[in-house]
Write a protein that holds these residues in place. Sequence first.
Motif, PDB file in Angstrom:
ATOM      1  N   VAL A 163       0.831  -1.190   0.000  1.00  0.00           N
ATOM      2  CA  VAL A 163       0.000   0.000   0.000  1.00  0.00           C
ATOM      3  C   VAL A 163       0.875   1.253   0.000  1.00  0.00           C
ATOM      4  O   VAL A 163       0.553   2.256  -0.627  1.00  0.00           O
ATOM      5  N   GLN A 164       1.999   1.156   0.699  1.00  0.00           N
ATOM      6  CA  GLN A 164       2.853   2.327   0.815  1.00  0.00           C
ATOM      7  C   GLN A 164       3.685   2.546  -0.443  1.00  0.00           C
ATOM      8  O   GLN A 164       4.083   3.667  -0.747  1.00  0.00           O
ATOM      9  N   LEU A 165       3.963   1.454  -1.130  1.00  0.00           N
ATOM     10  CA  LEU A 165       4.850   1.560  -2.288  1.00  0.00           C
ATOM     11  C   LEU A 165       4.091   1.804  -3.587  1.00  0.00           C
ATOM     12  O   LEU A 165       4.635   2.390  -4.529  1.00  0.00           O
ATOM     13  N   ALA A 166       2.840   1.353  -3.643  1.00  0.00           N
ATOM     14  CA  ALA A 166       2.090   1.420  -4.897  1.00  0.00           C
ATOM     15  C   ALA A 166       2.056   2.823  -5.497  1.00  0.00           C
ATOM     16  O   ALA A 166       2.298   2.976  -6.703  1.00  0.00           O
ATOM     17  N   PRO A 167       1.771   3.879  -4.714  1.00  0.00           N
ATOM     18  CA  PRO A 167       1.720   5.207  -5.336  1.00  0.00           C
ATOM     19  C   PRO A 167       3.046   5.599  -5.982  1.00  0.00           C
ATOM     20  O   PRO A 167       3.051   6.237  -7.031  1.00  0.00           O
ATOM     21  N   LEU A 168       4.145   5.197  -5.358  1.00  0.00           N
ATOM     22  CA  LEU A 168       5.446   5.556  -5.922  1.00  0.00           C
ATOM     23  C   LEU A 168       5.694   4.857  -7.238  1.00  0.00           C
ATOM     24  O   LEU A 168       6.251   5.433  -8.168  1.00  0.00           O
ATOM     25  N   TRP A 169       5.259   3.623  -7.284  1.00  0.00           N
ATOM     26  CA  TRP A 169       5.411   2.878  -8.525  1.00  0.00           C
ATOM     27  C   TRP A 169       4.590   3.554  -9.632  1.00  0.00           C
ATOM     28  O   TRP A 169       5.067   3.774 -10.750  1.00  0.00           O
ATOM     29  N   ALA A 170       3.338   3.914  -9.274  1.00  0.00           N
ATOM     30  CA  ALA A 170       2.473   4.555 -10.261  1.00  0.00           C
ATOM     31  C   ALA A 170       3.065   5.882 -10.729  1.00  0.00           C
ATOM     32  O   ALA A 170       2.887   6.288 -11.868  1.00  0.00           O
ATOM     33  N   MET A 171       3.799   6.542  -9.837  1.00  0.00           N
ATOM     34  CA  MET A 171       4.350   7.846 -10.197  1.00  0.00           C
ATOM     35  C   MET A 171       5.690   7.736 -10.906  1.00  0.00           C
ATOM     36  O   MET A 171       6.359   8.746 -11.111  1.00  0.00           O
ATOM     37  N   GLY A 172       6.108   6.540 -11.226  1.00  0.00           N
ATOM     38  CA  GLY A 172       7.269   6.442 -12.094  1.00  0.00           C
ATOM     39  C   GLY A 172       8.536   5.912 -11.477  1.00  0.00           C
ATOM     40  O   GLY A 172       9.615   6.091 -12.032  1.00  0.00           O
ATOM     41  N   LEU A 173       8.455   5.264 -10.310  1.00  0.00           N
ATOM     42  CA  LEU A 173       9.629   4.534  -9.830  1.00  0.00           C
ATOM     43  C   LEU A 173       9.503   3.092 -10.304  1.00  0.00           C
ATOM     44  O   LEU A 173       8.402   2.545 -10.270  1.00  0.00           O
ATOM     45  N   THR A 174      10.603   2.510 -10.748  1.00  0.00           N
ATOM     46  CA  THR A 174      10.507   1.126 -11.196  1.00  0.00           C
ATOM     47  C   THR A 174      10.513   0.195  -9.990  1.00  0.00           C
ATOM     48  O   THR A 174      10.943   0.569  -8.895  1.00  0.00           O
ATOM     49  N   LEU A 175      10.026  -1.013 -10.207  1.00  0.00           N
ATOM     50  CA  LEU A 175      10.010  -1.989  -9.124  1.00  0.00           C
ATOM     51  C   LEU A 175      11.420  -2.286  -8.645  1.00  0.00           C
ATOM     52  O   LEU A 175      11.668  -2.497  -7.451  1.00  0.00           O
ATOM     53  N   ARG A 176      12.349  -2.287  -9.606  1.00  0.00           N
ATOM     54  CA  ARG A 176      13.739  -2.561  -9.243  1.00  0.00           C
ATOM     55  C   ARG A 176      14.258  -1.479  -8.288  1.00  0.00           C
ATOM     56  O   ARG A 176      14.892  -1.772  -7.281  1.00  0.00           O
ATOM     57  N   GLN A 177      13.914  -0.219  -8.620  1.00  0.00           N
ATOM     58  CA  GLN A 177      14.327   0.882  -7.739  1.00  0.00           C
ATOM     59  C   GLN A 177      13.730   0.719  -6.348  1.00  0.00           C
ATOM     60  O   GLN A 177      14.406   0.891  -5.341  1.00  0.00           O
ATOM     61  N   LEU A 178      12.434   0.376  -6.336  1.00  0.00           N
ATOM     62  CA  LEU A 178      11.759   0.237  -5.044  1.00  0.00           C
ATOM     63  C   LEU A 178      12.374  -0.900  -4.230  1.00  0.00           C
ATOM     64  O   LEU A 178      12.604  -0.758  -3.026  1.00  0.00           O
ATOM     65  N   ALA A 179      12.652  -2.006  -4.901  1.00  0.00           N
ATOM     66  CA  ALA A 179      13.248  -3.141  -4.190  1.00  0.00           C
ATOM     67  C   ALA A 179      14.612  -2.741  -3.642  1.00  0.00           C
ATOM     68  O   ALA A 179      14.966  -3.067  -2.504  1.00  0.00           O
ATOM     69  N   ARG A 180      15.380  -1.993  -4.452  1.00  0.00           N
ATOM     70  CA  ARG A 180      16.702  -1.549  -3.991  1.00  0.00           C
ATOM     71  C   ARG A 180      16.573  -0.630  -2.792  1.00  0.00           C
ATOM     72  O   ARG A 180      17.344  -0.707  -1.847  1.00  0.00           O
ATOM     73  N   LEU A 181      15.570   0.251  -2.853  1.00  0.00           N
ATOM     74  CA  LEU A 181      15.369   1.161  -1.725  1.00  0.00           C
ATOM     75  C   LEU A 181      15.002   0.387  -0.466  1.00  0.00           C
ATOM     76  O   LEU A 181      15.432   0.733   0.637  1.00  0.00           O
ATOM     77  N   GLU A 182      14.210  -0.668  -0.638  1.00  0.00           N
ATOM     78  CA  GLU A 182      13.844  -1.488   0.522  1.00  0.00           C
ATOM     79  C   GLU A 182      15.097  -2.101   1.152  1.00  0.00           C
ATOM     80  O   GLU A 182      15.251  -2.118   2.373  1.00  0.00           O
ATOM     81  N   LEU A 183      15.980  -2.594   0.293  1.00  0.00           N
ATOM     82  CA  LEU A 183      17.221  -3.180   0.801  1.00  0.00           C
ATOM     83  C   LEU A 183      18.082  -2.121   1.473  1.00  0.00           C
ATOM     84  O   LEU A 183      18.642  -2.336   2.547  1.00  0.00           O
ATOM     85  N   ALA A 184      18.166  -0.959   0.798  1.00  0.00           N
ATOM     86  CA  ALA A 184      18.990   0.117   1.345  1.00  0.00           C
ATOM     87  C   ALA A 184      18.470   0.524   2.718  1.00  0.00           C
ATOM     88  O   ALA A 184      19.249   0.748   3.650  1.00  0.00           O
ATOM     89  N   ARG A 185      17.159   0.565   2.833  1.00  0.00           N
ATOM     90  CA  ARG A 185      16.590   0.951   4.119  1.00  0.00           C
ATOM     91  C   ARG A 185      17.016  -0.030   5.210  1.00  0.00           C
ATOM     92  O   ARG A 185      17.423   0.373   6.299  1.00  0.00           O
ATOM     93  N   ALA A 186      16.936  -1.308   4.859  1.00  0.00           N
ATOM     94  CA  ALA A 186      17.324  -2.326   5.841  1.00  0.00           C
ATOM     95  C   ALA A 186      18.778  -2.129   6.261  1.00  0.00           C
ATOM     96  O   ALA A 186      19.116  -2.185   7.446  1.00  0.00           O
ATOM     97  N   LEU A 187      19.632  -1.848   5.275  1.00  0.00           N
ATOM     98  CA  LEU A 187      21.050  -1.680   5.598  1.00  0.00           C
ATOM     99  C   LEU A 187      21.285  -0.427   6.432  1.00  0.00           C
ATOM    100  O   LEU A 187      22.098  -0.426   7.358  1.00  0.00           O
ATOM    101  N   VAL A 188      20.567   0.648   6.085  1.00  0.00           N
ATOM    102  CA  VAL A 188      20.720   1.883   6.859  1.00  0.00           C
ATOM    103  C   VAL A 188      20.308   1.631   8.309  1.00  0.00           C
ATOM    104  O   VAL A 188      21.004   2.035   9.250  1.00  0.00           O
ATOM    105  N   LEU A 189      19.181   0.925   8.472  1.00  0.00           N
ATOM    106  CA  LEU A 189      18.729   0.647   9.838  1.00  0.00           C
ATOM    107  C   LEU A 189      19.746  -0.225  10.575  1.00  0.00           C
ATOM    108  O   LEU A 189      20.029  -0.004  11.751  1.00  0.00           O
ATOM    109  N   ALA A 190      20.300  -1.214   9.855  1.00  0.00           N
ATOM    110  CA  ALA A 190      21.308  -2.066  10.486  1.00  0.00           C
ATOM    111  C   ALA A 190      22.509  -1.226  10.899  1.00  0.00           C
ATOM    112  O   ALA A 190      23.054  -1.375  11.996  1.00  0.00           O
ATOM    113  N   GLY A 191      22.923  -0.308  10.002  1.00  0.00           N
ATOM    114  CA  GLY A 191      24.073   0.541  10.307  1.00  0.00           C
ATOM    115  C   GLY A 191      23.816   1.414  11.516  1.00  0.00           C
ATOM    116  O   GLY A 191      24.653   1.512  12.425  1.00  0.00           O
ATOM    117  N   LEU A 192      22.638   2.039  11.541  1.00  0.00           N
ATOM    118  CA  LEU A 192      22.309   2.909  12.676  1.00  0.00           C
ATOM    119  C   LEU A 192      22.255   2.092  13.958  1.00  0.00           C
ATOM    120  O   LEU A 192      22.757   2.524  15.015  1.00  0.00           O
TER     121      LEU A 192
END
Lengths: 219, 785
Positions: B680-709
């Motif tokens: 639900v949170q990602l769908a609008p971003l996809w519709a607005m022109g982010l690719t699924l690959r970008q979104l998946a990468r961002l999800e991973l990046a978020r996990a890594l950022v949280l791990a780092g913090l």
Amino acid sequence: MTLLALEDIHKSFASAEGPVPVLQGVSLTVAGGEVVALTGESGSGKSTLLHIAAGLEAPDAGRVLVGGQDMAALPDTGRAKLRRGTVGLVFQQFNLVPSLSVGANLAFQARLAGGHDAAFCTQLAARLGLSDLVARYPEQLSGGQQQRVAIGRALAARPKVLLADEPTGNLDEATGDAVFALMLELARAQGAALLLVTHSARLAGRCDRVVHLRAGRLA
Amino acid sequence: MTLAALLSHWARNKMQLAMLLAGLTLATALWSGVQALNAQARGAYATAAALVSEDGAARLDTPSGQMPQSRFVALRRSGLMVSPVVEGRVVLGDTRVTLLGIEPLTAPPGTAAALADGDLQGFVAGGGFAHPETLAEIGPSDLALTPSQAVPVGVVLVDIGTAQTQLGMAGQISHLMLTGPAPRPLPEGLRLSQADAGAELDGLTDSFHLNLTAFGALAFAVGLFIVHSAVGLAFEQRRGLFRTLRSLGVSLRALTFALALELALMALIAGLAGLALGYVMAAALLPDVAATLRGLYGAPVPGSLQFSPVWALAGLAMAFAGAVLAGGQALWRLWHMPVLAPAQPRAWAIASGRAMRWQVMGALGLGVVAVVLAFTGSGLFAGFALLAAALLAAALLTPAVLALCLQGAARFARAPVVQWFWADSRQNLPRLSLALMALMLALAANIGVGTMVASFRATFIGWLDQRLVAEMTVTPRDAAQAVALESFLMPRTDAVLPLRRVDATLAGQPGAVFAMRDHATFRDNWPLIQAAPDPWDRLAAEQGALINEQLARRAGLWPGDSVVLPGAGAVSVLGVYPDYGNPLAQAIITEGWFDRLYPGTPTRQLAIRTDNPEATRAALLDEFGLSAQAITDQAQAKALSLAIFERTFLITGALNVLTLSVAALALFATLVTLSGLRLVQLAPLWAMGLTLRQLARLELARALVLAGLTMGLALPVGLMLAQVLLAVINVQAFGWRLPLQVFPADWARLALWAGLAMFAAAAWPAWRLWRAGGGPLLRVFAYER
Ligand SMILES: Nc1ncnc2c1ncn2[C@@H]1O[C@H](COP(=O)(O)OP(=O)(O)O)[C@@H](O)[C@H]1O
Ligand SMILES: [Mg+2]
């Protein structure tokens, strides 16, 4: 100039009883500045057609041309770029980014596309009756307010092609009429092609053209 | 009926169910595994105690730990019911064992039972009995040993004559076992002591077991974080179902009962699985633990595990307690929910915002408790309470600190996607916070324990280099040989430094007094933590004693104070020396004084300073026919000490890895559970022109950022933990205090692991998002979810 062209679109969905055809040869063109209303019974495939037009879904057969570009010929990134910069979308539900404020949501797509105009955004917010709500978050808004933010966001990016799926479905009649008028006005002023799904014959009557979807074809 | 409706949720959310069960299973497994290890070791101490004495039986001994055998003969003739024992540590084959020499005819029934099935002839003729495990460790040896389950592991039971030969105690015995009533008055020069070897070992190894228990509790807590978050999420997701059921006429009581039943069912399944896993884990770790206990304390612990029903019941009870703890909040909320409570997402956010405030307040409260404990508490228990309070405070503070970091980052972001990235991470934090707390705890525990061990290691190696300056040591066969060796070696080497000691109670603690020759070797190398002026001159002048750190810290004795030595009265403390790896108290006085105080004490070892250890070794082998095992060179001694050290902390490493894995699992569980919500949170971003690959990468990046913090947060917490371990727990448990040293390379490695764990946890949901295509996202817009 034709900004959106759908040529002989076919689409069916898999089900337990085999493929169910939804669209069976739909052709439609919308020119810049033109407003087309798409009507049809629930389940007739209106949303599916919009999704295909936006490049969110691929047709089984047929071509989709947005601004003259063939969607099928583009890679995923190219289609995403079209969605970002050329197409504006308003859905029935869940349009907004929940973690961003109303103000940020309004500006989001315009900023993504690189065409952000703060003054225009403020003006849009005022005309949509959202000026007092910009600091709030989507979940703090009513359904109708959320829908207006979604419309504002799509308009703020000044898309060449604006696709709206029952954009006024959540609004009361007066507000719905006002918002509808604003969409028409801006689409015409910006020379955008506007394709919108509506159940209201009254609103459909104010459009340049009405197409009706039945049994997978336009009538 | 109600239960069936409730359970249907799990059929659709199999992953969630798996996580819930896995969390509870792991928590139970880690806890009960540690308990199994503890119980096994304690049981072994009791067995050992029973072998050398009847329950609570007394013994007669002398302060020097030796008496002539003629003493036994005389006492026995006078009608006293005593049996002689010769006891000592000796290298047999490939390992070091406790050699226990008894006299089969006069030995008490408990000991005799060990021999019951054996052949007495062979025994008296030089045979012996040992536990099969001990036999395996010894390998081939000169003694004819027979396996016997009745002998504790690490002990070899032999005839008294055999022991005297092996230990170089010809004509001497260690003590007398009383098999009848104690004589009144006591025979001259003998003292009565309670031969409660089990209790003694208990005291010494208590700290080790407490450490294990603390680790088990930590792992259990981390596991409960998973269960709690899984139960909480399942509750949120079933809110609608609860409402429907209640409006259909199911009473609140019936619903609560059904939920409790569901929880109990899970606790039972997970508890049984946890027991099985815990048993396997304990069985896998036991050899290391047993080796540690044997190496460090000479405690006879077998390396194979026995099953105990009490342990199984306790483990199950723990699983139920965990389920209640983790699910109690959900049940409580059910009771307080109005029938038609709307399922608003905002309510969740408000509730979690309030929860964060409570957490911060709780953290501050616990912080105050920790500070108070740090300044006023004493004792091991207070030390662990301090640790628990500080760790829990840090864990509770984690979400708030992360939220601040993410808010700060959002302020600096310019690009819209980056802004969204931070805002979205911040918004999803409450849902991830339990898993992140678990990760923080696991990382902090790793850093803390790792730093403690590494600091200890660095100090220990430096200390070994100082302490083991003698190029080689020789163990004489008996007192006569000791004298001969000394006069033989004197002209051939730079120095011969004999080691003599008597067992003694120092400031109420078990320990020993050692003799030290006045020699440059000690003056130059022997490390002192604190010293009075001119300690060495005054030691040589018989003006006082050196004591080890354990004794100094436990009894509060420092230079300027005085310590009572048997036969010498109060003696002033001239210095305190570090003495790692030894659990007992020690005092050192100069050789001449020692010999006058404790005449006739045999020399147990000779330390030799020489430029040419090879020639000395050859000479000893030729002239004295010493066995190669009687000569230890410096390198061997260091290797042995280091090996014991490494083994001591092997178990710690294993538990560290387990705790980190549990935390990674918690993250995975949470991310998988949340992935539906993410759409639900990602769908609008996809519709607005982010690719699924970008979104998946961002999800991973978020996990890594949280791990780092989280890692960044865990670092100071871990260092605090290390400091408490080194300055409080170690001092209480072992009696020594070590300086904290930092090892950034270890942190980097751990950060990498944390990143990997987080990556592994986030990879699958991200991959699924990418591979599934737009279909699930489109369904979001079509309101068909
Ligand atoms: N992803 C999908 N999978 C299967 N069937 C679908 C999918 N999307 C839409 N449909 C079906 O296609 C038909 C048309 O749906 P839709 O375009 O949403 O209709 P409308 O918007 O006109 O109400 C419906 O019968 C719907 O169930
Ligand atoms: Mg529709």
